[in-house]
Motif scaffolding. Structure first.
Motif, PDB file in Angstrom:
ATOM      1  N   LEU A  69      34.904  41.838  26.876  1.00 55.62           N
ATOM      2  CA  LEU A  69      35.255  41.915  28.295  1.00 55.62           C
ATOM      3  C   LEU A  69      36.546  42.703  28.459  1.00 55.62           C
ATOM      4  CD1 LEU A  69      34.452  38.316  29.599  1.00 55.62           C
ATOM      5  CD2 LEU A  69      33.023  40.370  29.685  1.00 55.62           C
ATOM      6  N   VAL A  70      36.604  43.492  29.515  1.00 55.08           N
ATOM      7  CA  VAL A  70      37.766  44.341  29.778  1.00 55.08           C
ATOM      8  C   VAL A  70      38.609  43.692  30.871  1.00 55.08           C
ATOM      9  CG1 VAL A  70      38.512  46.615  30.584  1.00 55.08           C
ATOM     10  CG2 VAL A  70      36.483  46.409  29.129  1.00 55.08           C
ATOM     11  N   PRO A  71      39.898  43.475  30.607  1.00 54.44           N
ATOM     12  CA  PRO A  71      40.765  42.920  31.639  1.00 54.44           C
ATOM     13  C   PRO A  71      40.868  43.875  32.826  1.00 54.44           C
ATOM     14  CG  PRO A  71      41.823  42.821  29.480  1.00 54.44           C
ATOM     15  CD  PRO A  71      40.609  43.686  29.342  1.00 54.44           C
ATOM     16  N   LYS A  72      40.841  43.310  34.020  1.00 55.38           N
ATOM     17  CA  LYS A  72      41.075  44.084  35.241  1.00 55.38           C
ATOM     18  C   LYS A  72      41.418  43.112  36.355  1.00 55.38           C
ATOM     19  CE  LYS A  72      37.489  45.936  37.475  1.00 55.38           C
ATOM     20  NZ  LYS A  72      36.252  46.691  37.717  1.00 55.38           N
ATOM     21  N   THR A  73      42.192  43.549  37.301  1.00 57.85           N
ATOM     22  CA  THR A  73      42.519  42.654  38.404  1.00 57.85           C
ATOM     23  C   THR A  73      41.381  42.661  39.417  1.00 57.85           C
ATOM     24  OG1 THR A  73      43.778  44.406  39.475  1.00 57.85           O
ATOM     25  CG2 THR A  73      45.024  42.797  38.166  1.00 57.85           C
ATOM     26  N   TYR A  74      41.273  41.551  40.132  1.00 58.53           N
ATOM     27  CA  TYR A  74      40.209  41.349  41.109  1.00 58.53           C
ATOM     28  C   TYR A  74      40.847  40.642  42.299  1.00 58.53           C
ATOM     29  CZ  TYR A  74      35.520  39.933  42.741  1.00 58.53           C
ATOM     30  OH  TYR A  74      34.370  39.746  43.459  1.00 58.53           O
ATOM     31  N   TYR A  75      41.092  41.386  43.368  1.00 57.10           N
ATOM     32  CA  TYR A  75      41.847  40.878  44.526  1.00 57.10           C
ATOM     33  C   TYR A  75      43.231  40.389  44.100  1.00 57.10           C
ATOM     34  CZ  TYR A  75      37.629  41.290  47.291  1.00 57.10           C
ATOM     35  OH  TYR A  75      36.527  41.791  47.942  1.00 57.10           O
ATOM     36  N   GLY A  76      43.800  41.037  43.112  1.00 58.29           N
ATOM     37  CA  GLY A  76      45.113  40.658  42.611  1.00 58.29           C
ATOM     38  C   GLY A  76      45.079  39.545  41.583  1.00 58.29           C
ATOM     39  N   PHE A  77      43.895  39.030  41.295  1.00 55.02           N
ATOM     40  CA  PHE A  77      43.742  37.935  40.338  1.00 55.02           C
ATOM     41  C   PHE A  77      43.471  38.496  38.949  1.00 55.02           C
ATOM     42  CE2 PHE A  77      41.276  35.925  44.075  1.00 55.02           C
ATOM     43  CZ  PHE A  77      42.441  35.541  44.724  1.00 55.02           C
ATOM     44  N   PRO A  78      43.875  37.777  37.892  1.00 53.93           N
ATOM     45  CA  PRO A  78      43.483  38.185  36.547  1.00 53.93           C
ATOM     46  C   PRO A  78      41.964  38.017  36.392  1.00 53.93           C
ATOM     47  CG  PRO A  78      45.263  36.551  36.511  1.00 53.93           C
ATOM     48  CD  PRO A  78      44.758  36.607  37.903  1.00 53.93           C
ATOM     49  N   GLY A  79      41.287  39.092  36.022  1.00 52.25           N
ATOM     50  CA  GLY A  79      39.843  39.056  35.871  1.00 52.25           C
ATOM     51  C   GLY A  79      39.397  39.785  34.615  1.00 52.25           C
ATOM     52  N   TYR A  80      38.115  39.634  34.312  1.00 51.13           N
ATOM     53  CA  TYR A  80      37.555  40.217  33.089  1.00 51.13           C
ATOM     54  C   TYR A  80      36.165  40.744  33.402  1.00 51.13           C
ATOM     55  CZ  TYR A  80      41.625  37.918  31.509  1.00 51.13           C
ATOM     56  OH  TYR A  80      42.940  37.552  31.401  1.00 51.13           O
ATOM     57  N   ALA A  81      35.931  42.001  33.037  1.00 50.83           N
ATOM     58  CA  ALA A  81      34.709  42.698  33.420  1.00 50.83           C
ATOM     59  C   ALA A  81      33.837  43.038  32.221  1.00 50.83           C
ATOM     60  CB  ALA A  81      35.070  43.982  34.162  1.00 50.83           C
ATOM     61  N   ASN A  82      32.546  43.219  32.504  1.00 46.47           N
ATOM     62  CA  ASN A  82      31.597  43.620  31.461  1.00 46.47           C
ATOM     63  C   ASN A  82      31.686  45.125  31.235  1.00 46.47           C
ATOM     64  OD1 ASN A  82      30.192  44.790  33.613  1.00 46.47           O
ATOM     65  ND2 ASN A  82      28.630  43.190  33.674  1.00 46.47           N
ATOM     66  N   ASP A  83      30.815  45.650  30.380  1.00 42.88           N
ATOM     67  CA  ASP A  83      30.869  47.078  30.050  1.00 42.88           C
ATOM     68  C   ASP A  83      30.466  47.986  31.211  1.00 42.88           C
ATOM     69  OD1 ASP A  83      28.195  46.403  29.964  1.00 42.88           O
ATOM     70  OD2 ASP A  83      27.810  47.288  28.004  1.00 42.88           O
ATOM     71  N   GLU A  84      29.912  47.411  32.268  1.00 45.30           N
ATOM     72  CA  GLU A  84      29.602  48.187  33.474  1.00 45.30           C
ATOM     73  C   GLU A  84      30.763  48.189  34.462  1.00 45.30           C
ATOM     74  OE1 GLU A  84      26.172  46.171  34.937  1.00 45.30           O
ATOM     75  OE2 GLU A  84      24.823  47.098  33.481  1.00 45.30           O
ATOM     76  N   GLY A  85      31.845  47.483  34.107  1.00 42.90           N
ATOM     77  CA  GLY A  85      33.003  47.389  34.983  1.00 42.90           C
ATOM     78  C   GLY A  85      32.888  46.307  36.041  1.00 42.90           C
ATOM     79  N   LYS A  86      31.864  45.469  35.941  1.00 42.26           N
ATOM     80  CA  LYS A  86      31.635  44.394  36.911  1.00 42.26           C
ATOM     81  C   LYS A  86      32.322  43.117  36.439  1.00 42.26           C
ATOM     82  CE  LYS A  86      28.829  46.950  39.341  1.00 42.26           C
ATOM     83  NZ  LYS A  86      29.135  47.402  40.660  1.00 42.26           N
ATOM     84  N   VAL A  87      33.063  42.480  37.340  1.00 44.48           N
ATOM     85  CA  VAL A  87      33.795  41.268  36.990  1.00 44.48           C
ATOM     86  C   VAL A  87      32.826  40.145  36.634  1.00 44.48           C
ATOM     87  CG1 VAL A  87      35.347  39.473  37.885  1.00 44.48           C
ATOM     88  CG2 VAL A  87      35.830  41.883  38.329  1.00 44.48           C
ATOM     89  N   VAL A  88      33.096  39.499  35.512  1.00 44.13           N
ATOM     90  CA  VAL A  88      32.310  38.364  35.034  1.00 44.13           C
ATOM     91  C   VAL A  88      33.021  37.061  35.397  1.00 44.13           C
ATOM     92  CG1 VAL A  88      31.361  37.211  32.988  1.00 44.13           C
ATOM     93  CG2 VAL A  88      31.293  39.708  33.158  1.00 44.13           C
ATOM     94  N   LEU A  89      34.339  37.041  35.228  1.00 46.31           N
ATOM     95  CA  LEU A  89      35.104  35.843  35.554  1.00 46.31           C
ATOM     96  C   LEU A  89      36.520  36.220  35.945  1.00 46.31           C
ATOM     97  CD1 LEU A  89      36.931  34.244  32.794  1.00 46.31           C
ATOM     98  CD2 LEU A  89      34.923  35.464  31.991  1.00 46.31           C
ATOM     99  N   PHE A  90      37.139  35.333  36.725  1.00 50.42           N
ATOM    100  CA  PHE A  90      38.516  35.556  37.137  1.00 50.42           C
ATOM    101  C   PHE A  90      39.174  34.221  37.431  1.00 50.42           C
ATOM    102  CE2 PHE A  90      36.051  35.622  41.023  1.00 50.42           C
ATOM    103  CZ  PHE A  90      36.820  34.928  41.945  1.00 50.42           C
ATOM    104  N   LEU A  91      40.492  34.247  37.467  1.00 46.37           N
ATOM    105  CA  LEU A  91      41.265  33.069  37.836  1.00 46.37           C
ATOM    106  C   LEU A  91      41.797  33.283  39.241  1.00 46.37           C
ATOM    107  CD1 LEU A  91      42.763  30.376  37.006  1.00 46.37           C
ATOM    108  CD2 LEU A  91      44.734  31.861  36.645  1.00 46.37           C
ATOM    109  N   LYS A  92      41.500  32.350  40.136  1.00 44.91           N
ATOM    110  CA  LYS A  92      42.093  32.382  41.477  1.00 44.91           C
ATOM    111  C   LYS A  92      43.255  31.397  41.459  1.00 44.91           C
ATOM    112  CE  LYS A  92      40.514  30.395  45.240  1.00 44.91           C
ATOM    113  NZ  LYS A  92      39.705  30.026  46.391  1.00 44.91           N
TER     114      LYS A  92
END
Length: 144
Positions: A69-92
């Protein structure tokens, strides 16, 4: 006569603006793990103590259990994305919307499916050995 709200709150508008900025930044960076990690670590550093502890724990667990999984922010939250760049999970974080607890949230790309009904968000106040154990199990199941 009471006023009724038909639009977004100031906090919601700020979140939408934050997301638009993230998308522009992510477009420039592409699928760079380094850029994503830097953005996530920056987001984590801005959090209050309990939220930061949860985010740091999640970041470490994802790195160990699901390094694909690739780290990326999601609405400013710490998130993690799959190889397509789609968020799989995040911390709100609880502090974002002044809520009582933070949530570990799993998007529809996760594989937590369990029969006809299953949970996709899990609340926590602070990182502990019990929280770490549960998060490890969830991340492993979500990325199987």
């Amino acid at each position: 006569m009471a006023e009724t709200s038909t639009g977004l709150s100031a906090t919601e508008r700020a979140a939408v603006k934050q997301r638009a900025k993230e998308l522009r930044d992510q477009e420039k960076a592409g699928k760079s793990r380094e850029a994503g990690t830097a953005a996530v670590l920056e987001a984590i550093a801005k959090l209050g103590d309990d939220d930061r502890s949860l985010a740091e724990g999640l970041h470490r667990v994802v790195g160990e259990v699901a390094p694909q999984l690739v780290p990326k922010t999601y609405y400013g939250f710490p998130g993690y994305a799959n190889d397509e760049g789609k968020v799989v999970l995040f911390l709100k974080p609880s502090s974002k919307f002044k809520e009582r607890y933070a949530t570990f949230t799993f998007e529809d790309r996760s594989t937590l499916d369990d029969g006809d009904i299953w949970a996709v968000a899990f609340a926590a106040h602070r990182w502990s050995p019990a929280v770490e154990k549960k998060v490890r199990e969830l991340v492993k199941a979500a990325t199987a």
